[in-house]
Write a protein that holds these residues in place. Structure first.
Motif, PDB file in Angstrom:
ATOM      1  N   ILE A 252     -83.111 -43.468 -40.481  1.00  0.00           N
ATOM      2  CA  ILE A 252     -84.364 -43.159 -41.177  1.00  0.00           C
ATOM      3  C   ILE A 252     -84.352 -43.750 -42.579  1.00  0.00           C
ATOM      4  O   ILE A 252     -85.331 -44.378 -43.022  1.00  0.00           O
ATOM      5  CB  ILE A 252     -84.590 -41.633 -41.231  1.00  0.00           C
ATOM      6  CG1 ILE A 252     -84.868 -41.086 -39.828  1.00  0.00           C
ATOM      7  CG2 ILE A 252     -85.751 -41.294 -42.160  1.00  0.00           C
ATOM      8  CD1 ILE A 252     -84.946 -39.575 -39.764  1.00  0.00           C
ATOM      9  N   ILE A 253     -83.251 -43.570 -43.291  1.00  0.00           N
ATOM     10  CA  ILE A 253     -83.143 -44.085 -44.664  1.00  0.00           C
ATOM     11  C   ILE A 253     -83.240 -45.606 -44.683  1.00  0.00           C
ATOM     12  O   ILE A 253     -83.978 -46.198 -45.478  1.00  0.00           O
ATOM     13  CB  ILE A 253     -81.819 -43.620 -45.310  1.00  0.00           C
ATOM     14  CG1 ILE A 253     -81.817 -42.096 -45.472  1.00  0.00           C
ATOM     15  CG2 ILE A 253     -81.611 -44.293 -46.665  1.00  0.00           C
ATOM     16  CD1 ILE A 253     -80.483 -41.532 -45.898  1.00  0.00           C
ATOM     17  N   ILE A 254     -82.491 -46.263 -43.787  1.00  0.00           N
ATOM     18  CA  ILE A 254     -82.508 -47.732 -43.727  1.00  0.00           C
ATOM     19  C   ILE A 254     -83.897 -48.233 -43.346  1.00  0.00           C
ATOM     20  O   ILE A 254     -84.405 -49.208 -43.908  1.00  0.00           O
ATOM     21  CB  ILE A 254     -81.453 -48.243 -42.721  1.00  0.00           C
ATOM     22  CG1 ILE A 254     -80.042 -47.913 -43.223  1.00  0.00           C
ATOM     23  CG2 ILE A 254     -81.590 -49.752 -42.517  1.00  0.00           C
ATOM     24  CD1 ILE A 254     -78.961 -48.194 -42.199  1.00  0.00           C
ATOM     25  N   GLY A 255     -84.525 -47.559 -42.371  1.00  0.00           N
ATOM     26  CA  GLY A 255     -85.864 -47.962 -41.938  1.00  0.00           C
ATOM     27  C   GLY A 255     -86.883 -47.848 -43.052  1.00  0.00           C
ATOM     28  O   GLY A 255     -87.722 -48.736 -43.247  1.00  0.00           O
TER      29      GLY A 255
ATOM     30  N   LEU B 220     -91.274 -42.337 -41.937  1.00  0.00           N
ATOM     31  CA  LEU B 220     -89.833 -42.143 -42.075  1.00  0.00           C
ATOM     32  C   LEU B 220     -89.480 -41.239 -43.254  1.00  0.00           C
ATOM     33  O   LEU B 220     -88.521 -40.456 -43.186  1.00  0.00           O
ATOM     34  CB  LEU B 220     -89.143 -43.498 -42.217  1.00  0.00           C
ATOM     35  CG  LEU B 220     -89.246 -44.406 -40.979  1.00  0.00           C
ATOM     36  CD1 LEU B 220     -88.637 -45.775 -41.260  1.00  0.00           C
ATOM     37  CD2 LEU B 220     -88.576 -43.777 -39.769  1.00  0.00           C
ATOM     38  N   ILE B 221     -90.258 -41.317 -44.321  1.00  0.00           N
ATOM     39  CA  ILE B 221     -90.007 -40.439 -45.468  1.00  0.00           C
ATOM     40  C   ILE B 221     -90.262 -38.983 -45.098  1.00  0.00           C
ATOM     41  O   ILE B 221     -89.494 -38.078 -45.469  1.00  0.00           O
ATOM     42  CB  ILE B 221     -90.886 -40.859 -46.669  1.00  0.00           C
ATOM     43  CG1 ILE B 221     -90.375 -42.179 -47.247  1.00  0.00           C
ATOM     44  CG2 ILE B 221     -90.888 -39.774 -47.751  1.00  0.00           C
ATOM     45  CD1 ILE B 221     -91.296 -42.787 -48.276  1.00  0.00           C
ATOM     46  N   ILE B 222     -91.361 -38.740 -44.360  1.00  0.00           N
ATOM     47  CA  ILE B 222     -91.649 -37.378 -43.900  1.00  0.00           C
ATOM     48  C   ILE B 222     -90.511 -36.864 -43.031  1.00  0.00           C
ATOM     49  O   ILE B 222     -90.062 -35.712 -43.168  1.00  0.00           O
ATOM     50  CB  ILE B 222     -92.995 -37.337 -43.141  1.00  0.00           C
ATOM     51  CG1 ILE B 222     -94.165 -37.541 -44.099  1.00  0.00           C
ATOM     52  CG2 ILE B 222     -93.153 -36.001 -42.398  1.00  0.00           C
ATOM     53  CD1 ILE B 222     -95.509 -37.617 -43.417  1.00  0.00           C
TER      54      ILE B 222
ATOM     55  N   PHE C 117     -85.804 -33.457 -42.020  1.00  0.00           N
ATOM     56  CA  PHE C 117     -84.408 -33.312 -41.608  1.00  0.00           C
ATOM     57  C   PHE C 117     -83.494 -32.861 -42.746  1.00  0.00           C
ATOM     58  O   PHE C 117     -82.425 -32.299 -42.508  1.00  0.00           O
ATOM     59  CB  PHE C 117     -83.886 -34.631 -41.020  1.00  0.00           C
ATOM     60  CG  PHE C 117     -84.282 -34.847 -39.597  1.00  0.00           C
ATOM     61  CD1 PHE C 117     -83.630 -34.184 -38.567  1.00  0.00           C
ATOM     62  CD2 PHE C 117     -85.321 -35.705 -39.268  1.00  0.00           C
ATOM     63  CE1 PHE C 117     -83.998 -34.384 -37.244  1.00  0.00           C
ATOM     64  CE2 PHE C 117     -85.696 -35.908 -37.953  1.00  0.00           C
ATOM     65  CZ  PHE C 117     -85.033 -35.239 -36.937  1.00  0.00           C
ATOM     66  N   SER C 118     -83.912 -33.105 -43.985  1.00  0.00           N
ATOM     67  CA  SER C 118     -83.060 -32.754 -45.121  1.00  0.00           C
ATOM     68  C   SER C 118     -83.346 -31.367 -45.690  1.00  0.00           C
ATOM     69  O   SER C 118     -82.429 -30.703 -46.190  1.00  0.00           O
ATOM     70  CB  SER C 118     -83.216 -33.805 -46.231  1.00  0.00           C
ATOM     71  OG  SER C 118     -82.852 -35.086 -45.771  1.00  0.00           O
ATOM     72  N   TYR C 119     -84.627 -30.933 -45.604  1.00  0.00           N
ATOM     73  CA  TYR C 119     -84.994 -29.718 -46.344  1.00  0.00           C
ATOM     74  C   TYR C 119     -85.642 -28.617 -45.504  1.00  0.00           C
ATOM     75  O   TYR C 119     -85.842 -27.515 -46.009  1.00  0.00           O
ATOM     76  CB  TYR C 119     -85.945 -30.091 -47.496  1.00  0.00           C
ATOM     77  CG  TYR C 119     -85.333 -31.078 -48.457  1.00  0.00           C
ATOM     78  CD1 TYR C 119     -84.370 -30.688 -49.375  1.00  0.00           C
ATOM     79  CD2 TYR C 119     -85.717 -32.429 -48.433  1.00  0.00           C
ATOM     80  CE1 TYR C 119     -83.797 -31.605 -50.255  1.00  0.00           C
ATOM     81  CE2 TYR C 119     -85.150 -33.345 -49.308  1.00  0.00           C
ATOM     82  CZ  TYR C 119     -84.196 -32.928 -50.219  1.00  0.00           C
ATOM     83  OH  TYR C 119     -83.629 -33.842 -51.079  1.00  0.00           O
TER      84      TYR C 119
ATOM     85  N   ARG D 200     -87.523 -29.244 -36.974  1.00  0.00           N
ATOM     86  CA  ARG D 200     -86.723 -30.447 -37.209  1.00  0.00           C
ATOM     87  C   ARG D 200     -86.599 -31.303 -35.940  1.00  0.00           C
ATOM     88  O   ARG D 200     -86.617 -32.529 -36.003  1.00  0.00           O
ATOM     89  CB  ARG D 200     -85.328 -30.065 -37.695  1.00  0.00           C
ATOM     90  CG  ARG D 200     -85.321 -29.458 -39.088  1.00  0.00           C
ATOM     91  CD  ARG D 200     -83.931 -29.009 -39.479  1.00  0.00           C
ATOM     92  NE  ARG D 200     -82.996 -30.144 -39.504  1.00  0.00           N
ATOM     93  CZ  ARG D 200     -81.712 -30.018 -39.773  1.00  0.00           C
ATOM     94  NH1 ARG D 200     -81.190 -28.829 -40.006  1.00  0.00           N
ATOM     95  NH2 ARG D 200     -80.935 -31.082 -39.796  1.00  0.00           N
ATOM     96  N   GLN D 201     -86.468 -30.675 -34.810  1.00  0.00           N
ATOM     97  CA  GLN D 201     -86.189 -31.412 -33.576  1.00  0.00           C
ATOM     98  C   GLN D 201     -87.406 -31.626 -32.680  1.00  0.00           C
ATOM     99  O   GLN D 201     -87.369 -32.478 -31.803  1.00  0.00           O
ATOM    100  CB  GLN D 201     -85.103 -30.669 -32.769  1.00  0.00           C
ATOM    101  CG  GLN D 201     -83.794 -30.479 -33.508  1.00  0.00           C
ATOM    102  CD  GLN D 201     -83.134 -31.798 -33.873  1.00  0.00           C
ATOM    103  OE1 GLN D 201     -83.411 -32.833 -33.288  1.00  0.00           O
ATOM    104  NE2 GLN D 201     -82.259 -31.757 -34.863  1.00  0.00           N
TER     105      GLN D 201
END
Length: 380
Positions: free
Chosen positions: A6-9, A44-46, A51-53, A60-61
């Motif tokens: 997600i971060i790379i994308g 991807l940011i959403i 997934f982080s918060y 999440r899933q």
């Protein structure tokens, strides 16, 4: 692993956005790719934030985002923009209605969960089923339609680079959508492992979005580095080296060199095959019949011959009409102006009369009387 993808994308999406905004400012259809990359970045940011918060495991899933429903319509509009010269995106505004519908549903469901301070499983399942169905239908229909349009116009108007990127992005979107029916099959066959499979499907989805970003970056580099036709590069260099007053002359020379042979090929096809007599003739159809790129035809007409498409075609139609009149006078046949006009390719009496007067300075009847008069003088 999924979080890293997600971060790379997201990073790749922002890099591609920068390339389009900075390096390809003048390419008008690229704003659609800017929308596509912006949608991927936001998507991807959403997901990264969720997934982080977000602590709730079901959200999440399982909770789908709405943004992906615009991927298919955007590539469809890009395909139309590349294959139809005068195409306006505003004509197809309705393709984004599913996007706004799901956006309202997403924020409504999220608001309900915030108010209740818990996740309503039935509401979540209802939203997921609805959103998955809409996303699957939209992102199946528009990429398939784009592939058909691109395939139809591959040899006429679409450069190989554009054709390739459209086809690959459409295939990526279809690949993502293939996970939806597969996940449903897995849900019935392996209900206990559905979460594990969902993680795999989502990871593949985010990886595929990364691939789409890379395809757009690659296209940008290919168009900027070494894939511009040599004659265009030469023209640009010449213009840069000339004084302001000399630029017009450089363009004139370039048009002559660039289009002399191609124009002869086009004009000979129109004249010998009498393509102008087709009353349904359009620029696209002319390109199809002559096997010449429609944008090249348009550039030749506007830049090389300084006339519009219809002016060029109607000049041939008027000449054909005049020739028919002369032959009828020689054979002493009855003359029906409207019948001759239709035979030359005109669709209506009003357009025929207007174009005839504009091009000859006379009305059809005045031209006929003048032709009779000249013939009588010759025979006297």
């Amino acid at each position: 692993m999924m979080l890293y993808i997600i971060i790379i994308g997201a990073f790749q999406a922002f890099v591609a956005l920068w390339l389009l905004l900075v390096r390809e400012k003048k390419a008008s259809p690229n704003y659609l790719f800017i929308f596509l990359l912006s949608a991927i970045a936001v998507h991807l940011i959403i997901k990264f934030i969720i997934f982080s918060y977000i602590p709730d495991h079901s959200i999440r899933q399982q909770m789908n985002t709405f943004i992906s429903v615009c991927y298919g319509p955007i590539i469809y509009l890009y395909t139309l923009k590349k294959t139809e010269k005068d195409f306006l995106v505003s004509k197809k505004w309705y393709v984004f209605l599913p996007f706004f519908f799901l956006m309202i549903a997403y924020f409504t469901v999220s608001g309900v969960f915030l108010i209740l301070n818990r996740v309503d499983k039935k509401l979540l399942d209802l939203y997921n089923d609805l959103s998955l169905s809409v996303i699957f239908i939209i992102n199946l229909y528009y990429p398939v339609k784009s592939i058909l349009i691109a395939g139809k116009n591959k040899k006429i108007v679409l450069p190989p680079i554009e054709y390739g990127v459209i086809m690959k992005i459409c295939c990526c979107i279809l690949f993502i959508e293939s996970f939806i029916p597969v996940s449903k099959i897995v849900q019935f066959g392996f209900p206990h492992d559905i979460i594990s499979f969902n993680i795999i499907f989502r990871s593949l989805t985010y990886f595929t979005l990364l691939v789409i970003c890379l395809l757009i970056i690659r296209k940008s580099f290919r168009l900027q580095n070494g894939n511009v036709p040599a004659d265009v590069l030469v023209t640009q260099i010449e213009i840069e080296r000339t004084e302001p007053g000399e630029e017009e002359a450089v363009h004139t020379i370039d048009y002559e060199v660039k289009f002399r042979d191609l124009w002869q090929e086009l004009d000979e096809s129109v004249r010998m095959q009498k393509i102008f007599r087709d009353c349904e003739l359009t620029l696209d159809l002319l390109a199809l019949k002559t096997r010449i790129n429609k944008y090249q035809i348009s550039e030749m007409l506007n830049g090389y011959k300084n006339k519009s498409f219809y002016q060029y075609i109607n000049e041939y139609r008027i000449e054909y009409f005049k020739s028919s009149i002369e032959k009828a006078i020689e054979k002493n046949e009855n003359i029906n102006f409207l019948s001759f006009a239709y035979d030359a390719g005109f669709r209506s009496k009003s357009s025929f009369n207007r174009y005839f007067k504009d091009l000859t300075g006379k009305t059809p009847s005045e031209y006929y009387k003048n032709s009779i008069k000249n013939r009588n003088i010759e025979m006297a």
